[in-house]
Structures are given as structure tokens and as C-alpha cells.
Write a protein that holds these residues in place. Structure first.
Motif, PDB file in Angstrom:
ATOM      1  N   ALA A  11       0.734  -1.213   0.328  1.00  0.00           N
ATOM      2  CA  ALA A  11       0.314   0.052   0.111  1.00  0.00           C
ATOM      3  C   ALA A  11       1.191   1.260   0.009  1.00  0.00           C
ATOM      4  CB  ALA A  11      -0.998   0.194   1.348  1.00  0.00           C
ATOM      5  N   LEU A  12       1.278   1.508  -0.770  1.00  0.00           N
ATOM      6  CA  LEU A  12       2.224   2.716  -1.409  1.00  0.00           C
ATOM      7  C   LEU A  12       2.274   3.906  -0.594  1.00  0.00           C
ATOM      8  CD1 LEU A  12       2.892   2.062  -5.552  1.00  0.00           C
ATOM      9  CD2 LEU A  12       4.223   1.831  -3.287  1.00  0.00           C
ATOM     10  N   PRO A  13       2.570   5.225   0.503  1.00  0.00           N
ATOM     11  CA  PRO A  13       2.303   5.899   0.721  1.00  0.00           C
ATOM     12  C   PRO A  13       2.752   7.081  -0.357  1.00  0.00           C
ATOM     13  CG  PRO A  13       4.456   4.795   1.933  1.00  0.00           C
ATOM     14  CD  PRO A  13       3.943   3.591   0.529  1.00  0.00           C
ATOM     15  N   THR A  14       2.479   7.937  -0.343  1.00  0.00           N
ATOM     16  CA  THR A  14       2.036   9.427  -1.267  1.00  0.00           C
ATOM     17  C   THR A  14       3.636   9.557  -1.764  1.00  0.00           C
ATOM     18  OG1 THR A  14       0.051  10.300  -0.013  1.00  0.00           O
ATOM     19  CG2 THR A  14       1.241  11.787  -1.955  1.00  0.00           C
ATOM     20  N   GLY A  15       3.584   9.444  -2.835  1.00  0.00           N
ATOM     21  CA  GLY A  15       4.896  10.210  -3.509  1.00  0.00           C
ATOM     22  C   GLY A  15       5.825   8.293  -4.062  1.00  0.00           C
ATOM     23  N   TRP A  16       5.299   7.225  -3.742  1.00  0.00           N
ATOM     24  CA  TRP A  16       6.484   6.482  -3.469  1.00  0.00           C
ATOM     25  C   TRP A  16       5.417   5.346  -4.918  1.00  0.00           C
ATOM     26  CZ3 TRP A  16      10.061   4.454  -1.373  1.00  0.00           C
ATOM     27  CH2 TRP A  16      10.648   4.776   0.397  1.00  0.00           C
ATOM     28  N   ALA A  39      10.327   3.689  -4.999  1.00  0.00           N
ATOM     29  CA  ALA A  39      10.930   4.318  -4.808  1.00  0.00           C
ATOM     30  C   ALA A  39      10.661   5.860  -4.071  1.00  0.00           C
ATOM     31  CB  ALA A  39      12.857   4.433  -5.843  1.00  0.00           C
ATOM     32  N   THR A  40      11.066   7.061  -4.303  1.00  0.00           N
ATOM     33  CA  THR A  40      10.560   8.675  -3.892  1.00  0.00           C
ATOM     34  C   THR A  40      10.856   9.073  -5.157  1.00  0.00           C
ATOM     35  OG1 THR A  40      12.187   8.793  -2.701  1.00  0.00           O
ATOM     36  CG2 THR A  40       9.876   8.143  -1.678  1.00  0.00           C
ATOM     37  N   PHE A  64      15.461   4.413  -1.845  1.00  0.00           N
ATOM     38  CA  PHE A  64      15.629   3.609  -3.090  1.00  0.00           C
ATOM     39  C   PHE A  64      15.581   1.920  -2.485  1.00  0.00           C
ATOM     40  CE2 PHE A  64      16.910  -0.180  -5.609  1.00  0.00           C
ATOM     41  CZ  PHE A  64      16.214   0.275  -6.586  1.00  0.00           C
ATOM     42  N   VAL A  65      13.635   1.543  -2.472  1.00  0.00           N
ATOM     43  CA  VAL A  65      13.728  -0.201  -2.303  1.00  0.00           C
ATOM     44  C   VAL A  65      14.053  -1.339  -2.954  1.00  0.00           C
ATOM     45  CG1 VAL A  65      12.320  -1.928  -0.358  1.00  0.00           C
ATOM     46  CG2 VAL A  65      12.995   1.311  -0.124  1.00  0.00           C
ATOM     47  N   SER A  66      14.723  -1.858  -3.557  1.00  0.00           N
ATOM     48  CA  SER A  66      15.344  -3.567  -3.694  1.00  0.00           C
ATOM     49  C   SER A  66      14.290  -4.458  -2.451  1.00  0.00           C
ATOM     50  CB  SER A  66      16.106  -3.613  -5.087  1.00  0.00           C
ATOM     51  OG  SER A  66      16.156  -4.120  -5.430  1.00  0.00           O
ATOM     52  N   LEU A  67      13.369  -5.176  -3.020  1.00  0.00           N
ATOM     53  CA  LEU A  67      12.914  -6.425  -2.811  1.00  0.00           C
ATOM     54  C   LEU A  67      13.471  -7.527  -3.643  1.00  0.00           C
ATOM     55  CD1 LEU A  67      11.819  -7.657  -0.177  1.00  0.00           C
ATOM     56  CD2 LEU A  67      10.119  -7.756  -0.654  1.00  0.00           C
ATOM     57  N   LEU A 141       7.438   2.614   4.105  1.00  0.00           N
ATOM     58  CA  LEU A 141       6.837   1.441   3.153  1.00  0.00           C
ATOM     59  C   LEU A 141       6.679  -0.056   3.473  1.00  0.00           C
ATOM     60  CD1 LEU A 141       6.409   1.285   0.138  1.00  0.00           C
ATOM     61  CD2 LEU A 141       8.551   0.516  -0.192  1.00  0.00           C
ATOM     62  N   LEU A 142       7.749  -0.218   5.046  1.00  0.00           N
ATOM     63  CA  LEU A 142       7.670  -1.904   5.205  1.00  0.00           C
ATOM     64  C   LEU A 142       6.761  -1.967   5.753  1.00  0.00           C
ATOM     65  CD1 LEU A 142      11.151  -2.392   5.760  1.00  0.00           C
ATOM     66  CD2 LEU A 142       9.969  -3.214   3.798  1.00  0.00           C
ATOM     67  N   LEU A 143       6.110  -0.748   6.356  1.00  0.00           N
ATOM     68  CA  LEU A 143       4.920  -1.472   7.972  1.00  0.00           C
ATOM     69  C   LEU A 143       3.400  -1.409   6.689  1.00  0.00           C
ATOM     70  CD1 LEU A 143       5.423   1.368  10.094  1.00  0.00           C
ATOM     71  CD2 LEU A 143       5.636  -0.877  10.212  1.00  0.00           C
TER      72      LEU A 143
END
Lengths: 151, 227
Positions: A11-16, A39-40, A64-67, A141-143
Motif C-alpha cells: 500500500a504505497l504511501p504518497t510520493g512512492w 522509490a520516491t 530506493f528499495v529493492s526486494l 513503506l515496509l509497514l
């Protein structure tokens, strides 16, 4: 806004923004492993698994996040012994944890498993000196991320 | 008297021939324009279509809000995407179809490596979802350097009446212009005008207005609990 792919839901926060795909499988007939980027900043279509092509453009406030999912058979290995999505602490980030050292950037890497699926989480912050705010942004984001077991 | 009647009859006959010739040439012009693909393919739209091609429409959406957070869908490579419209970068959404004749000019224009987008906005092509579109036809037309999202829900969210259609969204997710035209230069001019008009308005914003814009850029909207 949600991104739902291969059992992982953000569930992406605003801006992601985020993109997710399955990597080609080594074994015919088996499901490919998930590769998810968030990423933002706008994510280009062409980018490396761990963010090359993206992290160069991060501003001081950006993340930036990579899973990166590994084969399910690896879940029993000691590397993935930690269960559950990690908690990101500012002290976990270092300028030395980057694939390629870049002035001012900061990175962190975590190995864990969720629902029997082994993952590597790689996070790059636009500014090491602002890692507290960056870590909080990545944690937000992870939450909002859930991982389901897949057959 | 007889000579006058004959002269009038000849004059009427000549005028009739002239009118018939004009009607025929008009019909030939219309037919040629149709074959060239001129005109918008908005006849498939459901309900009334409110589009102008000689100016930028007032921003409008199907929902009451005039802001948009994201466009989510799928790429032609099967990637799930959720493109943010609030990263601080302006975005021009181009709603195109593979089978629409008028869209052909836009697919060709976007194939150029350096597409000049007004306001240096990010250009994103949005098609219907792949269960309503031809993936192979899109793969032939879509340039690799322009992001493409297949998302029927985005068409519904933005109240797109038909293709081609364009929506200009600023970096805070606010829609500043939308509309359509038959060529990319015409669309670029219209969207450039919308962008310039918006910048002009913002230039005259009060301090309060600038603060609101800065808060919106940070994702904080009116009524946010943090305020």
C-alpha cells in the motif's frame, strides 16, 4: 494506491512508486522469483536489480528499495534465519553498503524470510547524513507491505 | 420576353451546375480527410463528449477530486507498475489505443528519441488493460524509451472519453490541463499553454497558496491529521 504481485502487496504511501516482476526461472515450470523496486522518484524501465540506473538520481530526501526473492529451497539456510520483515534502524545504514560507492549516499541490506519465502531487502538513501529520516521513510513503506505464502 | 426567359433559364442551369460541382468537391475533400485519419475517434465514447481541440479544457475528472496520486497497471513485459504522480515531477499522461487511426501520429512522434514534452514532464502512455487491448499490436507501436502502463482503471479514473486523450498532471498530483488534438505538435502546444497558464497563476499565489502547494508536494492535503 496498491501494488499487488506474486503474493506481495504494497500500500504505497504518497510520493512512492513501484514496479514488480518475476525473474526468469532456472527450473522449467517453476514460478520465477519476485523482484520488486520502489522509490520516491520515477523508476525508469531499464534498471539494475539493486538499483543501478535509479540510485544515481536520488535526491537527499529520496529512498530506493529493492526486494529480491531467492529460491524457496534457500529458506532453510542460516542466511535467511530471521523471520519477518526487518526493522530498519538508522545505524544499520552505511556508506560502505552500496554496490558502488557514491558520495553522500547510504545503503543497508537485510536477509530474512516471510511466509517461507527468502528475501534480500536492499535500501539506498539519498543522503547518509539524513539517514534517520530516510530510514523512517523506508520503514513506512515496509509497514504497509504484506507477503503471502505461494504454492 | 422569350429571350429574357431563355437567358434566365440558362443562368439558373449554370448556377445549378456550379452548386453541384461545389458539393462534389466538398464531398471529395471530406472523403480524403477521413482516409487520412483526421478527426478524433471519440465516437466510441459512452455518453456526451466534452472535448475541445482548439484550446485546453478546464481540468475535469470522473471523481470530484481534481488530483491524482498514481496510475497503476501492467507493462507489456508483464511487470506490475504503480507510477506515482506525486514525486515532484510533472507527468503527461497520453491515453492511446493500438487500433485508433489518429493515435498513429502519436506513436510515431513518441518513437523519436528526444520527445520534447512541455514543462519537461515525464511522458507516460496509458492504454487499456491487456485483456481489452492487443499486446502484440502495442509492442509494434510502443517505443521502449517511453513508459507504458496498461490500465483500464486509469481510463475510468480520469474519465477519458476516447483516444487519443492527454492529461497533464503537476508534481503534486494536480491536474492542470487535459484535452485532445489530431497531432503531437498541437497537443504539445495545448499542454504547454496549460502548463504556462498554471505557472502564471502560481506565480501570483499568495504566501498561503505557496505553503499549500509545498504541503501538497509533501503529501499533506487539507484535512490531514498532522495539520
Amino acid at each position: 494506491m496498491n501494488l499487488d504481485h506474486a503474493g506481495v502487496r504494497l500500500a504505497l504511501p504518497t510520493g512512492w512508486e513501484a514496479r514488480a516482476r518475476l525473474q526468469p526461472s532456472n527450473v522449467p515450470g517453476r514460478r520465477g522469483n519476485l523482484l520488486l523496486h520502489a522509490a520516491t522518484i520515477p523508476l525508469p524501465a531499464e534498471r539494475g536489480d539493486f538499483g543501478s540506473g535509479v540510485v544515481e538520481h536520488l535526491g537527499p530526501e529520496d529512498v530506493f528499495v529493492s526486494l529480491f526473492e531467492y529460491d524457496a529451497a534457500d529458506a532453510g539456510k542460516a542466511l535467511f534465519a530471521t523471520k519477518g520483515l526487518p526493522v530498519l534502524r538508522p545505524s544499520d545504514f552505511s556508506t560502505a553498503h552500496l554496490q558502488r560507492t557514491q558520495l553522500g549516499r547510504s545503503g543497508g541490506q537485510w536477509f530474512f524470510q516471510v511466509a517461507g519465502r527468502p528475501f534480500c531487502l536492499f535500501v539506498v538513501l539519498g543522503s547518509h547524513s539524513r539517514r534517520a529520516a530516510g530510514a523512517a521513510r523506508a520503514t513506512a513503506l515496509l509497514l504497509r507491505t504484506t507477503v503471502k505464502e505461494l504454492a | 420576353m422569350t429571350a429574357l426567359v431563355v437567358a434566365l433559364a440558362v443562368a439558373v442551369l449554370l448556377l445549378a451546375v456550379l452548386v453541384a460541382g461545389l458539393l462534389r468537391s466538398h464531398a471529395e475533400i471530406l472523403k480524403a480527410l477521413h482516409e487520412l485519419g483526421a478527426g478524433l475517434e471519440l465516437d466510441r465514447a459512452e455518453g456526451p463528449v466534452d472535448v475541445t481541440i482548439d484550446g485546453v479544457r478546464r481540468p475535469r475528472r470522473s471523481s470530484s477530486a481534481e488530483t491524482a496520486d498514481a496510475v497503476s497497471g501492467q507493462t507489456l513485459e508483464g511487470e506490475a507498475v504503480a507510477l506515482s504522480l506525486t514525486t515532484g515531477t510533472d507527468t503527461l499522461l497520453a491515453f492511446l489505443s493500438s487500433g485508433c487511426t489518429t493515435c498513429g501520429a502519436f506513436w510515431e512522434a513518441f518513437a523519436e528519441q528526444q520527445v520534447q514534452v512541455p514543462g519537461d514532464a515525464r511522458l507516460v502512455v496509458v492504454t487499456k488493460s491487456l485483456d481489452e487491448e492487443s499486446a502484440s499490436a502495442l509492442a509494434k507501436r510502443a517505443p521502449r524509451h517511453v513508459p507504458l502502463v496498461a490500465s483500464s482503471s486509469a481510463w475510468e479514473d480520469f474519465g477519458v472519453p476516447g483516444s487519443p486523450y492527454f492529461v497533464y498532471v503537476d508534481g503534486t498530483g494536480r491536474i492542470v490541463g487535459e484535452g485532445s488534438a489530431a497531432t503531437w505538435p498541437a497537443v504539445a502546444t495545448l499542454m504547454g499553454q496549460a502548463h504556462a497558464d498554471d505557472a502564471h497563476r502560481n506565480g501570483r499565489l499568495s504566501r498561503e497558496g505557496r505553503d499549500d502547494a509545498a504541503l501538497a508536494a509533501a503529501g499533506i492535503r487539507p484535512g490531514d491529521a498532522s495539520l
